[in-house]
Write a protein that holds these residues in place. Structure first.
Motif, PDB file in Angstrom:
ATOM      1  N   LEU B  22      -7.366  -6.172  19.471  1.00 27.85           N
ATOM      2  CA  LEU B  22      -6.563  -5.953  18.079  1.00 27.85           C
ATOM      3  C   LEU B  22      -7.015  -4.962  17.259  1.00 27.85           C
ATOM      4  O   LEU B  22      -6.137  -4.073  16.791  1.00 27.85           O
ATOM      5  CB  LEU B  22      -6.683  -7.294  17.383  1.00 27.85           C
ATOM      6  N   LEU B  23      -8.313  -4.519  17.002  1.00 29.37           N
ATOM      7  CA  LEU B  23      -8.725  -3.605  16.137  1.00 29.37           C
ATOM      8  C   LEU B  23      -8.401  -2.269  16.938  1.00 29.37           C
ATOM      9  O   LEU B  23      -8.132  -1.197  16.309  1.00 29.37           O
ATOM     10  CB  LEU B  23     -10.281  -3.687  15.952  1.00 29.37           C
ATOM     11  N   PHE B  26      -4.637  -1.734  16.583  1.00 32.23           N
ATOM     12  CA  PHE B  26      -4.127  -1.875  15.302  1.00 32.23           C
ATOM     13  C   PHE B  26      -4.536  -0.614  14.417  1.00 32.23           C
ATOM     14  O   PHE B  26      -4.164  -0.190  13.732  1.00 32.23           O
ATOM     15  CB  PHE B  26      -4.162  -3.108  14.687  1.00 32.23           C
ATOM     16  N   LEU B  27      -5.879  -0.470  14.710  1.00 28.65           N
ATOM     17  CA  LEU B  27      -6.659   0.492  13.786  1.00 28.65           C
ATOM     18  C   LEU B  27      -6.908   1.859  14.392  1.00 28.65           C
ATOM     19  O   LEU B  27      -6.909   2.972  13.848  1.00 28.65           O
ATOM     20  CB  LEU B  27      -7.871  -0.093  13.261  1.00 28.65           C
ATOM     21  N   SER B 106      -1.066  -0.111  -8.835  1.00 28.07           N
ATOM     22  CA  SER B 106      -0.415   1.000  -7.817  1.00 28.07           C
ATOM     23  C   SER B 106      -0.710   2.521  -8.119  1.00 28.07           C
ATOM     24  O   SER B 106      -0.563   2.867  -9.061  1.00 28.07           O
ATOM     25  CB  SER B 106       1.231   0.675  -7.602  1.00 28.07           C
ATOM     26  N   PRO B 107      -1.003   3.371  -6.845  1.00 32.11           N
ATOM     27  CA  PRO B 107      -1.403   4.534  -6.941  1.00 32.11           C
ATOM     28  C   PRO B 107      -0.179   5.401  -7.866  1.00 32.11           C
ATOM     29  O   PRO B 107      -0.722   6.169  -8.780  1.00 32.11           O
ATOM     30  CB  PRO B 107      -1.577   5.095  -5.625  1.00 32.11           C
ATOM     31  N   GLY B 209      -8.890  11.850  -0.537  1.00 33.51           N
ATOM     32  CA  GLY B 209      -7.927  11.209   0.144  1.00 33.51           C
ATOM     33  C   GLY B 209      -6.663  10.754  -0.522  1.00 33.51           C
ATOM     34  O   GLY B 209      -5.435  10.362  -0.143  1.00 33.51           O
ATOM     35  N   GLU B 210      -6.790  10.851  -1.832  1.00 30.27           N
ATOM     36  CA  GLU B 210      -5.810  10.088  -2.738  1.00 30.27           C
ATOM     37  C   GLU B 210      -4.486  10.950  -2.656  1.00 30.27           C
ATOM     38  O   GLU B 210      -4.432  12.029  -2.521  1.00 30.27           O
ATOM     39  CB  GLU B 210      -6.096   9.934  -4.223  1.00 30.27           C
ATOM     40  N   PHE B 211      -3.434   9.934  -2.497  1.00 33.49           N
ATOM     41  CA  PHE B 211      -1.897  10.603  -2.470  1.00 33.49           C
ATOM     42  C   PHE B 211      -1.031  10.420  -3.527  1.00 33.49           C
ATOM     43  O   PHE B 211      -0.578  11.124  -4.088  1.00 33.49           O
ATOM     44  CB  PHE B 211      -1.556  10.331  -0.842  1.00 33.49           C
TER      45      PHE B 211
ATOM     46  N   PRO C  76      -5.429 -12.618  12.136  1.00 37.71           N
ATOM     47  CA  PRO C  76      -6.242 -11.870  12.794  1.00 37.71           C
ATOM     48  C   PRO C  76      -7.644 -11.347  12.117  1.00 37.71           C
ATOM     49  O   PRO C  76      -8.807 -11.269  12.716  1.00 37.71           O
ATOM     50  CB  PRO C  76      -5.648 -10.539  12.968  1.00 37.71           C
ATOM     51  N   VAL C  99     -13.563  -1.563  11.218  1.00 36.29           N
ATOM     52  CA  VAL C  99     -12.640  -2.536  10.259  1.00 36.29           C
ATOM     53  C   VAL C  99     -12.567  -1.908   8.796  1.00 36.29           C
ATOM     54  O   VAL C  99     -11.475  -1.938   8.264  1.00 36.29           O
ATOM     55  CB  VAL C  99     -13.627  -3.958  10.055  1.00 36.29           C
ATOM     56  N   PRO C 102      -9.216   1.422   7.585  1.00 39.18           N
ATOM     57  CA  PRO C 102      -8.204   1.737   6.539  1.00 39.18           C
ATOM     58  C   PRO C 102      -8.626   1.858   4.968  1.00 39.18           C
ATOM     59  O   PRO C 102      -7.917   2.649   4.271  1.00 39.18           O
ATOM     60  CB  PRO C 102      -7.531   0.265   6.614  1.00 39.18           C
ATOM     61  N   THR C 107      -4.610   7.357   2.829  1.00 39.34           N
ATOM     62  CA  THR C 107      -3.302   6.555   2.924  1.00 39.34           C
ATOM     63  C   THR C 107      -2.098   7.593   3.272  1.00 39.34           C
ATOM     64  O   THR C 107      -1.507   7.105   4.412  1.00 39.34           O
ATOM     65  CB  THR C 107      -2.646   5.994   1.769  1.00 39.34           C
ATOM     66  N   LEU C 144       4.318  -3.593   8.155  1.00 38.43           N
ATOM     67  CA  LEU C 144       3.315  -3.220   9.522  1.00 38.43           C
ATOM     68  C   LEU C 144       2.205  -2.295   8.628  1.00 38.43           C
ATOM     69  O   LEU C 144       0.996  -2.470   8.639  1.00 38.43           O
ATOM     70  CB  LEU C 144       3.798  -2.364  10.629  1.00 38.43           C
ATOM     71  N   ALA C 147       0.229  -4.118   6.353  1.00 37.24           N
ATOM     72  CA  ALA C 147      -0.940  -4.848   6.931  1.00 37.24           C
ATOM     73  C   ALA C 147      -1.908  -4.205   7.447  1.00 37.24           C
ATOM     74  O   ALA C 147      -3.155  -4.669   7.319  1.00 37.24           O
ATOM     75  CB  ALA C 147      -0.199  -5.784   8.209  1.00 37.24           C
ATOM     76  N   PHE C 148      -1.790  -2.873   7.687  1.00 34.83           N
ATOM     77  CA  PHE C 148      -2.711  -2.067   8.106  1.00 34.83           C
ATOM     78  C   PHE C 148      -3.742  -1.762   6.947  1.00 34.83           C
ATOM     79  O   PHE C 148      -4.806  -1.993   7.047  1.00 34.83           O
ATOM     80  CB  PHE C 148      -2.225  -0.826   8.447  1.00 34.83           C
ATOM     81  N   LEU C 151      -5.934  -5.530   6.225  1.00 35.32           N
ATOM     82  CA  LEU C 151      -6.663  -6.284   7.158  1.00 35.32           C
ATOM     83  C   LEU C 151      -7.993  -6.250   6.783  1.00 35.32           C
ATOM     84  O   LEU C 151      -8.774  -7.390   6.589  1.00 35.32           O
ATOM     85  CB  LEU C 151      -6.578  -5.446   8.335  1.00 35.32           C
ATOM     86  N   MET C 202      -6.156 -10.421  -2.520  1.00 35.73           N
ATOM     87  CA  MET C 202      -6.464  -8.818  -2.606  1.00 35.73           C
ATOM     88  C   MET C 202      -5.797  -8.012  -1.587  1.00 35.73           C
ATOM     89  O   MET C 202      -5.278  -6.896  -2.088  1.00 35.73           O
ATOM     90  CB  MET C 202      -7.976  -8.617  -2.193  1.00 35.73           C
ATOM     91  N   GLU C 210       1.043  -0.251  -2.667  1.00 30.82           N
ATOM     92  CA  GLU C 210       0.956   0.729  -1.750  1.00 30.82           C
ATOM     93  C   GLU C 210       2.024   1.707  -1.651  1.00 30.82           C
ATOM     94  O   GLU C 210       3.374   1.639  -1.680  1.00 30.82           O
ATOM     95  CB  GLU C 210       0.773  -0.053  -0.345  1.00 30.82           C
TER      96      GLU C 210
END
Lengths: 348, 275, 272
Positions: B22-23, B26-27, B106-107, B209-211, C76, C99, C102, C107, C144, C147-148, C151, C202, C210
């Motif tokens: 999963l990680l 997904f990541l 929100s940013p 990293g701020e966008f 998950p 973990v 993200p 971003t 999606l 969710a990224f 997580l 959160m 986002e």
């Protein structure tokens, strides 16, 4: 080194932690502040150290008013209940801290600091631990480090908050005697807080008993035990049975309990006026003997040997009474006759 | 026999595998995609994209903005954590909640608020314009937007730790004759150094990293108000994919370094606590 | 004389002063500008501004998408937290570090990466497209991406609670005759529920606002895949400050309503 406290009062919101405290100590004295938790003893100690401030009243140390002196300028040794050692410093650095933060002019050189710290650690019998970190040593050793750290600044007065509170019974006994010797050898004036009456009576020259923010009596251990000033002190010190009674016609009558009256002459303490009282009778102040059914007023619940006699527990009309009896005289379940030889009575 | 408080061996491994998969998908796969895309045509085009004057300007600007925002929020966070964790006063919980507030904004709104204050049609916009001062579409705006989004990091990592430590160590230092500054430098700071470092690392990662927030205040002037993340967007929108992914890869590398450093710092904390 | 005001630890006034200045200048005054700006529209104007069909569609996508994304990350997230806390295996530390990715990844980079991955010609997008599932440039892509970023919130809030959960409770359940599944369902899960809810809150709060990770993959089609923060940008480009602020206020209100509702649920839970 003398401390004089007058009219000290401290409130936390609506509750008064200290009410009108007056206390004087003499140089070289070892004084215990004794009381149940919440009686204000730690607050008093913290005010002396400058870690808390009174709402009214004064604190004088060696005749100097302390109200404008911040904690760091008081030069008092304070040993925290949980020691508050600096976790990121070695034992050596913990003890050296007070010397290192002195103003440059008064700060000893590195060699002198090392010499003094090592001498103190030797004296505390923990010389081998100087490189260890606080987490790597035992509770008793931490206690000694905390003490060494407090003594390193050559304090005028040593304040200890429950110094043995966090230690187990065995270590506690040994450290107690050692602390008493240290106090004498180093010529300190010390004040310590405890809720353990045995500790206070064994260690202190004088004991100040506190109840609900008041200082109710300050005296030598002997005087406290022999002549408690209030019912609270009588109940808190020494294991005494507490019985309600009434003073009338020159004698103490026990209303609800089947005991013979005690003449006033037999009482160790009593109010001048007749009226309802609380009577305190210690274990050795009872006479116990086996008795036939008709004359008995109590039953033996249990006994265990203690020294040359038996420590017995009796049931006296629902009250549990502790007393002393000759070994082998009584059997459990046996009817007995229980008679007080003396008592201390306080107006109820 | 399986102990009653764990799963059978087979199920255990199945779950571990599932979590890893999963990680991974997904990541990790997105991360791999960045590096793959960046290197699609090999190293030279990537280097070229990174050494482009506009890219270099973006890197310099990003470093500059972080170099201002991180220290400011570190000092503020230290002060905030100190008064919240060391004293009791009415409004303490509210103060902490307000400090954490920027996390739930929100940013884009974090950028917007500065435009509303200092933009051409903002509260102070005309006043500033009359004096020839520019904040929005200029570096000060980027710094302010970055300050807003990275505001809570340091205070938030410090407060729980300092509350747990309590104030006894500082009180002990006071009875030993230490001044406030000595106590802070010799007792407080060493006690929180690892948590502080961890907070600063996170603050810095976010600052670089701020966008969203900076995108609103930047104006996207190449070579002047483009930070690295904004540069990524411009290149991407111009279909310069290699360039976009090259800069993105550099940012991803920064994230990986941050995570690695944070892991090291946390191990340091664990050792510090065990020592 | 007010000796009670004194404190043996110096620096209260200084630190509180610095903190208030820092907070006021960098957070409170700017947010005040946000809250006050829409006033110039008047109540009717404000209402009109935030109920325009395009705005409503965008707010709906940001809000419902965030809820869907946060809900989707709960199972998950729970699995990963469970594996990391309860099992020892080679590579655990690496998994643990992943973990936080993200959190640490800018971003815009995440957005770019997800787009590349799930685009119709991407590594995952191509096989999914073959199955008839379009991810990039659709609302599904938005969820999606949300969710990224969400997580880690679930994993990191559940982990400490799971770690502190006394094993004895599970052992007790076992000695009382509960099967492992019963124990997990009746003893472990209820204990984790508040943390799961907090993590969900959160993750959702973060996802509502986002921007960077979403706009690349969203495709940004008005009424379909356009998120609320993008509308702020659009309105700012038209110099409609008040309109932009109105959308910002609406987003803030939605996040706070969400947090308030979840708080309420948690409180009712505790009382039950």
């Amino acid at each position: 080194m003398s401390v004089a406290v007058r009219g000290l009062t401290r409130r936390f919101g609506p509750t008064a932690a200290l009410r009108d405290i007056a206390l004087e100590t003499r140089p070289g004295e070892f004084v215990a502040l004794l009381g149940p938790s919440g009686s204000g003893k730690t607050t008093l100690l913290r005010i002396l150290a400058g870690l808390d401030f009174a709402d009214s009243g004064t604190v004088e140390i060696e005749g100097q008013d302390m109200s404008a002196v911040p904690a760091r300028a008081r030069r008092l040794g304070f040993v925290f209940q949980n020691y508050a050692l600096f976790r990121h410093m070695s034992v050596f650095e913990n003890v050296a801290f007070g010397l290192r933060v002195r103003p440059r002019a008064a700060r000893p050189g590195e060699a002198e600091i090392g010499r003094r710290v090592r001498a103190l650690l030797e004296r505390m019998q923990i010389g081998a631990l100087e490189r260890r970190m606080p987490e790597q040593i035992s509770g008793g050793q931490r206690q000694r480090v905390a003490l060494a750290r407090a003594l390193a600044i050559e304090p005028r007065l040593l304040l200890l908050d429950e110094p043995f509170g966090a230690l187990d019974a065995e270590v506690r006994k040994g450290l107690r005697r050692w602390l008493r010797d240290l106090h004498t050898e180093m010529g300190l004036t010390s004040l310590f807080v405890t809720h353990d009456q045995e500790e206070a009576l064994e260690l202190a020259d004088r004991v100040a008993v506190m109840e609900a923010g008041r200082l109710v009596q300050i005296d030598t251990p002997e005087r406290l035990v022999e002549a408690p000033a209030t019912a609270f002190v009588a109940g808190f010190l020494g294991h005494a049975a507490r019985l309600p009674g009434r003073l009338a016609e020159g004698a103490l009558h026990f209303g609800g309990v089947p005991l013979p009256p005690l003449p006033r002459a037999a009482l160790r303490a009593a109010p001048a006026q007749d009226g309802p009282v609380l009577a305190f009778i210690r274990a050795h102040e009872w006479a116990v003997a086996p008795a036939p059914e008709g004359e008995a007023n109590a039953t033996l619940r249990s006994q265990r040997p203690a020294g040359g006699h038996a420590h017995v527990e009796l049931d006296l009309a629902g009250h549990v009474i502790e007393a002393e009896a000759p070994l082998g005289l009584l059997r459990v379940g046996q009817p007995c006759r229980l008679v007080p030889q003396t008592a201390r009575a306080f107006a109820a | 026999m399986t102990p009653s408080t764990t799963e059978p061996r087979g199920l255990r491994w199945l779950l571990i595998l599932l979590a890893a998969l999963l990680l991974g998908v997904f990541l990790l796969l997105p991360l791999a995609a960045v590096f793959t895309e960046a290197l699609r045509r090999g190293w030279p085009p990537m280097w070229q994209a990174l050494s482009d004057p506009d890219a270099l300007a973006a890197i310099r600007l990003t470093l500059l903005v972080a170099a201002i925002a991180v220290p400011v929020n570190t000092l503020g966070g230290l002060a905030g954590a100190w008064c919240i964790a060391r004293y009791r006063f009415p409004g303490r919980a509210l103060l902490l909640a307000l400090i954490e507030l920027p996390f739930s904004v929100s940013p884009v709104v974090s950028g917007l608020v500065w435009v509303l204050l200092f933009g051409a049609h903002g509260w102070f916009g005309p006043w500033l314009e009359a004096r020839g001062l520019q904040i929005i579409f200029a570096v000060p705006g980027l710094v302010l937007a970055t300050l807003f989004v990275t505001f809570p990091f340091v205070a938030r990592t410090l407060v729980p730790l300092m509350q747990e430590q309590g104030r006894e160590a500082e009180e002990a230092a006071a009875t030993l004759g230490a001044s406030g500054w000595q106590s802070f430098r010799r007792v407080t700071l060493p006690g929180i150094r690892w948590a502080l470092l961890s907070g600063v690392l996170l603050c810095n990662a976010r600052a670089m990293g701020e966008f969203g927030a900076v995108s609103v205040v930047s104006g996207h002037i190449r070579g002047e108000t483009n930070t690295m993340p904004l540069h990524v967007e411009i290149l991407y929108n111009e279909y310069q994919f290699v360039g976009a992914f090259a800069v993105a890869a550099l940012l991803a590398l920064l994230a990986l370094v941050t995570l690695g450093a944070k892991a090291l710092v946390e191990r340091g904390t664990a050792r510090g606590a065990a020592a | 004389m007010t000796p009670r005001r004194r404190d043996p630890l110096p620096g209260f006034g200084l630190s509180l002063g610095v903190t208030l200045l820092w907070l006021l200048g960098l957070v409170l005054i700017p947010l005040l500008a946000l809250l006050l700006r829409p006033l110039e529209l008047g109540p009717a104007g404000f209402w009109h501004s935030v109920t325009e069909p395009r705005v409503l569609a965008a707010l709906r996508l940001s809000f419902l998408g965030a809820l869907a994304a946060a809900a989707a990350t709960v199972p998950p997230g729970l699995l990963v937290a469970w594996v990391l806390v309860r099992y020892r295996f080679p590579g655990r530390r690496l998994l643990d570090g992943m973990v936080d990715l993200p959190f640490a990844l800018p971003t815009a980079v995440a957005g770019l990466a997800l787009t590349a991955l799930y685009a119709p010609n991407g590594w995952l997008g191509a096989p999914l497209a073959a199955l008839g599932l379009k991810v990039a440039y659709t609302p599904l892509g938005v969820v999606l991406a949300m969710a990224f970023v969400g997580l880690p919130f679930i994993v990191r809030t559940v982990e400490p609670v799971l770690r502190d959960l006394p094993r004895e409770a599970e052992e007790a359940a076992a000695t009382l005759g509960a099967s492992r599944a019963q124990t997990l369902w009746r003893v472990v899960l209820p204990a984790l529920a508040p943390a799961l809810l907090a993590g969900f809150a959160m993750a959702a709060a973060r996802a509502i606002g986002e921007y960077g990770s979403v706009i690349f993959i969203a495709g940004n089609m008005p009424m379909v895949s356009e998120i609320a923060p993008l509308l702020i940008v659009v309105r700012l480009e038209q110099f409609d400050y008040a309109g932009a602020a109105a959308v910002g206020v609406a987003m803030l209100a939605l996040s706070f309503l969400l947090l308030l509702a979840l708080n309420l649920v948690q409180r009712l839970w505790r009382r039950a």
